[in-house]
Scaffold this active site. Structure first.
Site: not given
Length: 204
Positions: A106, A135, A37
């Site tokens: 996702s 998040k 990521r």
């Protein structure tokens, strides 16, 4: 072999040498898949990090997944891509990636879960199971009940992500979920190998 079982998502704040050490140790401890990521939008840096992780994974049989970016995945010849809801549409990504690479998506709402059934994806990342500091823009927390509901409605393998750690892992695993994705439980551990090993034992 289920590649999704213990799914490591890398920490984009770690320098490359730390990143390589974490991935090497985590795989030695039992991680079955690694997603790189990079949230800073620097494509050159993303490619550099992806190639560094790919070098560590060489010969391990552990797939390399790239978060969000199909171009980066193709540039480094990764094993697949994981898309968010605002990334390239899955149909376009599949066309570019071909039939053999893994494609994940996702899913944050029931509607997205329903729509995913008609998309050319291999697995779903159900986000977020629990509240998580990484998040902050979440539409919802699925919780254990929501995870069980998603499992009963989806024909795809599901990877649970968000706020999962050693204290709640068994609850998650008992739903029969195909895999769990973790960031800090491994990346922030003093010994990533020991952390991954312990998590795998808990999932047995």
């Amino acid at each position: 072999m289920n590649p999704y079982r213990l799914y490591l998502v890398t920490d984009d704040r770690q320098p490359i040498d730390t990143l390589q050490t974490v991935v090497r140790e985590a795989v030695a401890g039992g991680v079955t898949l690694v997603q790189v990521r990079e949230k800073h939008g620097d494509v050159r840096a993303f490619i550099e990090r992806a190639e560094a992780v790919k070098a560590v994974l060489q010969g391990t049989g552990v797939p390399l997944i790239i978060n969000d970016r199909v171009d980066v995945a193709l540039a480094v010849d990764a094993d697949g891509v994981h898309l968010g809801q605002s990334d390239m549409p899955a149909t376009h990504a599949r066309r570019l990636l071909g039939p053999d690479r893994l494609l994940g998506l996702s899913v944050e709402t029931e509607q997205q879960l329903f729509e995913s059934e008609s998309l050319p994806v291999d697995y779903l990342g159900l986000s977020a199971i629990f509240a998580t500091p990484t998040k902050t823009d979440l539409k919802r927390h699925w919780g254990i009940d929501g995870l069980q509901r998603a499992l009963s409605h989806s024909s795809r393998p599901i990877v649970a992500i968000g706020g999962i750690h050693a204290d709640n892992l068994q609850q998650v695993v008992q739903t029969g979920v195909h895999g769990v994705a973790l960031v800090s439980a491994i990346c922030a551990a003093s010994c990533p190998r020991t952390a991954a090993k312990k998590l795998r034992q808990m999932m047995a």
